[in-house]
Design a protein around this motif. Structure first.
Motif, PDB file in Angstrom:
ATOM      1  N   GLU A   9       0.842  -1.198   0.000  1.00 43.89           N
ATOM      2  CA  GLU A   9       0.000   0.000   0.000  1.00 43.89           C
ATOM      3  C   GLU A   9       0.882   1.254   0.000  1.00 43.89           C
ATOM      4  OE1 GLU A   9      -3.388  -0.140  -0.175  1.00 43.89           O
ATOM      5  OE2 GLU A   9      -3.349   2.038  -0.344  1.00 43.89           O
ATOM      6  N   ALA A  10       1.941   1.233   0.809  1.00 50.48           N
ATOM      7  CA  ALA A  10       2.841   2.380   0.880  1.00 50.48           C
ATOM      8  C   ALA A  10       3.549   2.584  -0.458  1.00 50.48           C
ATOM      9  CB  ALA A  10       3.851   2.173   2.000  1.00 50.48           C
TER      10      ALA A  10
ATOM     11  N   SER B 297      -4.872   5.824   2.751  1.00 53.44           N
ATOM     12  CA  SER B 297      -3.497   5.879   2.257  1.00 53.44           C
ATOM     13  C   SER B 297      -3.458   6.868   1.090  1.00 53.44           C
ATOM     14  CB  SER B 297      -3.063   4.496   1.795  1.00 53.44           C
ATOM     15  OG  SER B 297      -3.813   4.118   0.646  1.00 53.44           O
ATOM     16  N   ALA B 298      -2.232   7.207   0.654  1.00 50.09           N
ATOM     17  CA  ALA B 298      -2.086   8.139  -0.475  1.00 50.09           C
ATOM     18  C   ALA B 298      -2.782   7.580  -1.713  1.00 50.09           C
ATOM     19  CB  ALA B 298      -0.606   8.381  -0.747  1.00 50.09           C
ATOM     20  N   ALA B 299      -2.637   6.261  -1.921  1.00 52.52           N
ATOM     21  CA  ALA B 299      -3.260   5.647  -3.096  1.00 52.52           C
ATOM     22  C   ALA B 299      -4.786   5.706  -3.004  1.00 52.52           C
ATOM     23  CB  ALA B 299      -2.800   4.193  -3.224  1.00 52.52           C
ATOM     24  N   GLU B 300      -5.309   5.469  -1.818  1.00 51.11           N
ATOM     25  CA  GLU B 300      -6.775   5.519  -1.641  1.00 51.11           C
ATOM     26  C   GLU B 300      -7.300   6.934  -1.853  1.00 51.11           C
ATOM     27  OE1 GLU B 300      -8.309   2.177   1.492  1.00 51.11           O
ATOM     28  OE2 GLU B 300      -6.939   3.698   2.258  1.00 51.11           O
ATOM     29  N   LEU B 301      -6.551   7.906  -1.338  1.00 48.88           N
ATOM     30  CA  LEU B 301      -6.979   9.299  -1.478  1.00 48.88           C
ATOM     31  C   LEU B 301      -7.001   9.689  -2.963  1.00 48.88           C
ATOM     32  CD1 LEU B 301      -7.737  11.933  -0.022  1.00 48.88           C
ATOM     33  CD2 LEU B 301      -5.315  12.507   0.037  1.00 48.88           C
TER      34      LEU B 301
ATOM     35  N   ARG C 120     -14.038  12.612  -9.498  1.00 49.07           N
ATOM     36  CA  ARG C 120     -13.827  13.461 -10.667  1.00 49.07           C
ATOM     37  C   ARG C 120     -14.516  12.875 -11.907  1.00 49.07           C
ATOM     38  NH1 ARG C 120      -8.065  16.137 -12.022  1.00 49.07           N
ATOM     39  NH2 ARG C 120      -8.866  17.444 -13.687  1.00 49.07           N
ATOM     40  N   ASN C 121     -14.567  11.546 -11.964  1.00 43.11           N
ATOM     41  CA  ASN C 121     -15.027  10.903 -13.189  1.00 43.11           C
ATOM     42  C   ASN C 121     -16.365  10.176 -13.073  1.00 43.11           C
ATOM     43  OD1 ASN C 121     -12.598  11.407 -14.895  1.00 43.11           O
ATOM     44  ND2 ASN C 121     -11.647  10.294 -13.207  1.00 43.11           N
ATOM     45  N   ALA C 122     -16.765   9.867 -11.845  1.00 45.72           N
ATOM     46  CA  ALA C 122     -18.032   9.157 -11.686  1.00 45.72           C
ATOM     47  C   ALA C 122     -19.182  10.135 -11.869  1.00 45.72           C
ATOM     48  CB  ALA C 122     -18.098   8.531 -10.299  1.00 45.72           C
ATOM     49  N   TRP C 123     -20.354   9.630 -11.963  1.00 45.26           N
ATOM     50  CA  TRP C 123     -21.584  10.413 -12.030  1.00 45.26           C
ATOM     51  C   TRP C 123     -21.560  11.424 -13.172  1.00 45.26           C
ATOM     52  CZ3 TRP C 123     -19.160  12.044  -7.002  1.00 45.26           C
ATOM     53  CH2 TRP C 123     -19.132  10.992  -6.090  1.00 45.26           C
ATOM     54  N   GLY C 124     -20.738  11.165 -14.223  1.00 41.22           N
ATOM     55  CA  GLY C 124     -20.681  12.047 -15.388  1.00 41.22           C
ATOM     56  C   GLY C 124     -20.175  13.448 -15.089  1.00 41.22           C
ATOM     57  N   ASN C 125     -19.306  13.541 -14.078  1.00 39.32           N
ATOM     58  CA  ASN C 125     -18.785  14.863 -13.697  1.00 39.32           C
ATOM     59  C   ASN C 125     -17.947  15.521 -14.772  1.00 39.32           C
ATOM     60  OD1 ASN C 125     -19.852  15.396 -11.249  1.00 39.32           O
ATOM     61  ND2 ASN C 125     -18.007  14.969 -10.057  1.00 39.32           N
ATOM     62  N   ASP C 126     -16.878  14.827 -15.152  1.00 40.25           N
ATOM     63  CA  ASP C 126     -15.871  15.455 -15.999  1.00 40.25           C
ATOM     64  C   ASP C 126     -15.447  14.502 -17.095  1.00 40.25           C
ATOM     65  OD1 ASP C 126     -15.752  17.600 -14.237  1.00 40.25           O
ATOM     66  OD2 ASP C 126     -14.370  16.482 -12.954  1.00 40.25           O
ATOM     67  N   THR C 127     -14.479  14.936 -17.848  1.00 37.60           N
ATOM     68  CA  THR C 127     -13.834  14.028 -18.792  1.00 37.60           C
ATOM     69  C   THR C 127     -12.903  13.130 -18.000  1.00 37.60           C
ATOM     70  OG1 THR C 127     -12.167  15.710 -19.102  1.00 37.60           O
ATOM     71  CG2 THR C 127     -13.924  15.590 -20.754  1.00 37.60           C
ATOM     72  N   ALA C 128     -12.613  11.961 -18.584  1.00 40.22           N
ATOM     73  CA  ALA C 128     -11.764  10.995 -17.894  1.00 40.22           C
ATOM     74  C   ALA C 128     -10.406  11.608 -17.597  1.00 40.22           C
ATOM     75  CB  ALA C 128     -11.608   9.744 -18.745  1.00 40.22           C
ATOM     76  N   ASP C 129     -10.032  11.537 -16.352  1.00 43.33           N
ATOM     77  CA  ASP C 129      -8.749  12.100 -15.947  1.00 43.33           C
ATOM     78  C   ASP C 129      -8.397  11.458 -14.614  1.00 43.33           C
ATOM     79  OD1 ASP C 129      -6.512  13.599 -15.820  1.00 43.33           O
ATOM     80  OD2 ASP C 129      -7.525  15.522 -15.595  1.00 43.33           O
ATOM     81  N   SER C 130      -7.101  11.237 -14.382  1.00 47.52           N
ATOM     82  CA  SER C 130      -6.743  10.601 -13.125  1.00 47.52           C
ATOM     83  C   SER C 130      -5.920  11.542 -12.256  1.00 47.52           C
ATOM     84  CB  SER C 130      -5.960   9.307 -13.393  1.00 47.52           C
ATOM     85  OG  SER C 130      -4.716   9.615 -13.978  1.00 47.52           O
ATOM     86  N   VAL C 131      -5.997  11.290 -10.960  1.00 46.75           N
ATOM     87  CA  VAL C 131      -5.150  11.987  -9.997  1.00 46.75           C
ATOM     88  C   VAL C 131      -4.229  10.922  -9.416  1.00 46.75           C
ATOM     89  CG1 VAL C 131      -5.132  13.276  -7.835  1.00 46.75           C
ATOM     90  CG2 VAL C 131      -6.988  13.622  -9.463  1.00 46.75           C
ATOM     91  N   GLN C 132      -2.931  11.119  -9.519  1.00 43.50           N
ATOM     92  CA  GLN C 132      -1.974  10.105  -9.077  1.00 43.50           C
ATOM     93  C   GLN C 132      -1.651  10.266  -7.589  1.00 43.50           C
ATOM     94  OE1 GLN C 132      -0.817   7.465 -10.792  1.00 43.50           O
ATOM     95  NE2 GLN C 132      -2.222   8.075 -12.445  1.00 43.50           N
ATOM     96  N   PRO C 133      -1.339   9.147  -6.922  1.00 40.55           N
ATOM     97  CA  PRO C 133      -0.996   9.227  -5.495  1.00 40.55           C
ATOM     98  C   PRO C 133       0.123  10.231  -5.208  1.00 40.55           C
ATOM     99  CG  PRO C 133      -1.243   6.949  -6.157  1.00 40.55           C
ATOM    100  CD  PRO C 133      -1.365   7.773  -7.411  1.00 40.55           C
ATOM    101  N   ALA C 134       1.094  10.327  -6.122  1.00 37.74           N
ATOM    102  CA  ALA C 134       2.233  11.211  -5.872  1.00 37.74           C
ATOM    103  C   ALA C 134       1.812  12.686  -5.837  1.00 37.74           C
ATOM    104  CB  ALA C 134       3.299  10.987  -6.936  1.00 37.74           C
ATOM    105  N   GLU C 135       0.686  13.017  -6.466  1.00 35.02           N
ATOM    106  CA  GLU C 135       0.198  14.395  -6.425  1.00 35.02           C
ATOM    107  C   GLU C 135      -0.311  14.683  -5.028  1.00 35.02           C
ATOM    108  OE1 GLU C 135      -2.449  15.385  -9.758  1.00 35.02           O
ATOM    109  OE2 GLU C 135      -1.698  13.589 -10.742  1.00 35.02           O
TER     110      GLU C 135
END
Ligand code: CUA
Length: 363
Positions: free
Chosen positions: A257-258, A336-340, A348-363
């Motif tokens: 996880e870490a 954890s950072a990954a869960e966050l 960001r992407n569920a419920w038709g919010n936005d265009t597909a985009d990811s947020v990485q754990p390192a951010e």
């Protein structure tokens, strides 16, 4: 011991190991057996008293009934009777108090434990921290609450289970340190005869030693909010070898996880993880569809929390630190950072919010 719970639609009756269904369980520890026998002893003493008292009463009613010409007796006092009805109950109470005190003393003796586990109640899950072992985890509901409601609507019976049980080795003295993160909960496992309040700001102590391997179930026993009925407890007693292997696997999982914080995650991987995390921690208040329950639980769907970087950062801060004066708790030590990253990506992407985009754990 769980005889009452199927009435509430909580537990599959046939899967619970009870003595008769009417009585409290004998349980699987020395203490639970002692408590059971103490309960039976006191019950039989009470039955004997009831038989004598009601027997004399009904016998008198019958024997001295008016139709037989009985006249009421007139007297002022009877010292002998008064001494007897004071002395006899006193003796009975002392006779019951001696074994009860001995059992209580044993229940409160948490000294010389082999393993210390800090149990923390959250709305609505338990957290177990194995002190000195570098192992800690949340024990969540294994089936989302909404799904359980669906089954209930169909009239099915079901077992409310957890994703991760508290695992302990058989034959070892386990000291439980109990506290809570938000409101008062109560950690109750009938087969162990342990029921102890988990109170914010306090640490209560209890202990158990299980001799029979198996899974022992319990439930939060203090009304703690909406999902109080969905705080099941599972204690799994295993052999010493299995316990050691389990500890190692928990450490490996924590390590993985870490490390998840350091690598690049694929969008679908983050979405899958985020959905699980959202449903475990957020959906209870903000709802599975993200629409919330305004005004107390604000909507997350369609709010642009993820488009505007400032709004996103403000949202992450609330997730990490909570929001004072509202029911929103801090998840900084939970996620954890990954869960966050996964849950932010999911929002960001569920419920038709936005265009597909990811947020990485390192951010
Ligand atoms: Cu926690 Cu009821």
């Amino acid at each position: 011991g769980f005889a009452l719970l199927p009435v509430f639609g909580n537990v599959h009756a046939s899967s619970i190991n009870t003595s008769s269904g009417w009585n409290m369980p004998v349980g699987v520890t020395d203490i639970s057996q002692e408590v059971f026998h103490l309960h039976m002893t006191i019950l039989w003493i009470c039955i004997a008293i009831a038989v004598v008292v009601f027997g004399v009463m009904f016998w008198s009613l019958f024997k001295y009934r008016r139709s037989k010409g009985a006249k009421s007796a007139h007297f002022h006092e009877n010292t002998f009777v008064e001494i007897m009805w004071t002395a006899i109950p006193m003796v009975i109470l002392v006779v019951m108090a001696i074994p009860a005190t001995a059992t209580l003393k044993k229940m409160y003796d948490t000294s010389n434990a082999d393993i210390d586990i800090l149990v923390t109640g959250y709305q609505w899950r338990w957290r177990y921290e194995y002190l000195g072992e570098d192992v800690s985890f949340f024990s969540n509901l294994s089936t989302p609450r909404e799904q359980i409601y669906g089954q209930e609507a169909r009239g099915d019976f079901y077992l409310v289970e957890v994703d991760e049980p508290m695992v302990v080795p058989v034959g070892r003295k386990i000291r439980l340190l109990l506290t809570a993160n938000d409101v008062i909960h109560s950690w109750w496992v009938p087969d162990l005869a342990v029921k102890k309040d988990a109170i914010p700001g306090f640490i209560n102590e209890s202990w158990t030693r299980i001799d029979q391997p198996g899974v022992y179930r319990g439930q939060c026993a203090e009304l703690c909010g909406r999902d109080h009925a969905f705080m099941p407890i599972e204690v799994k007693a295993v052999s010493e070898e299995e316990y050691t292997a389990w500890l190692a696997s928990k450490r490996d999982a924590a390590m993985a996880e870490a490390q998840g914080a350091d690598r690049e995650w694929a969008l679908d991987e983050l979405m899958a993880r985020g959905e699980g995390t959202y449903n475990t921690y957020c959906a209870a208040c903000h709802q599975p569809d993200g629409k919330g329950l305004p005004p107390i639980f604000p909507a997350l769907a369609g709010t642009g929390i993820s488009i505007d970087p400032n709004a996103r950062q403000a949202h992450i801060d609330i997730v990490l630190y909570g929001k004072t004066g509202t029911p929103m708790p801090a998840f900084g030590t939970t996620l954890s950072a990954a869960e966050l990253a996964a849950v932010i990506t999911y929002e960001r992407n569920a419920w038709g919010n936005d265009t597909a985009d990811s947020v990485q754990p390192a951010e």
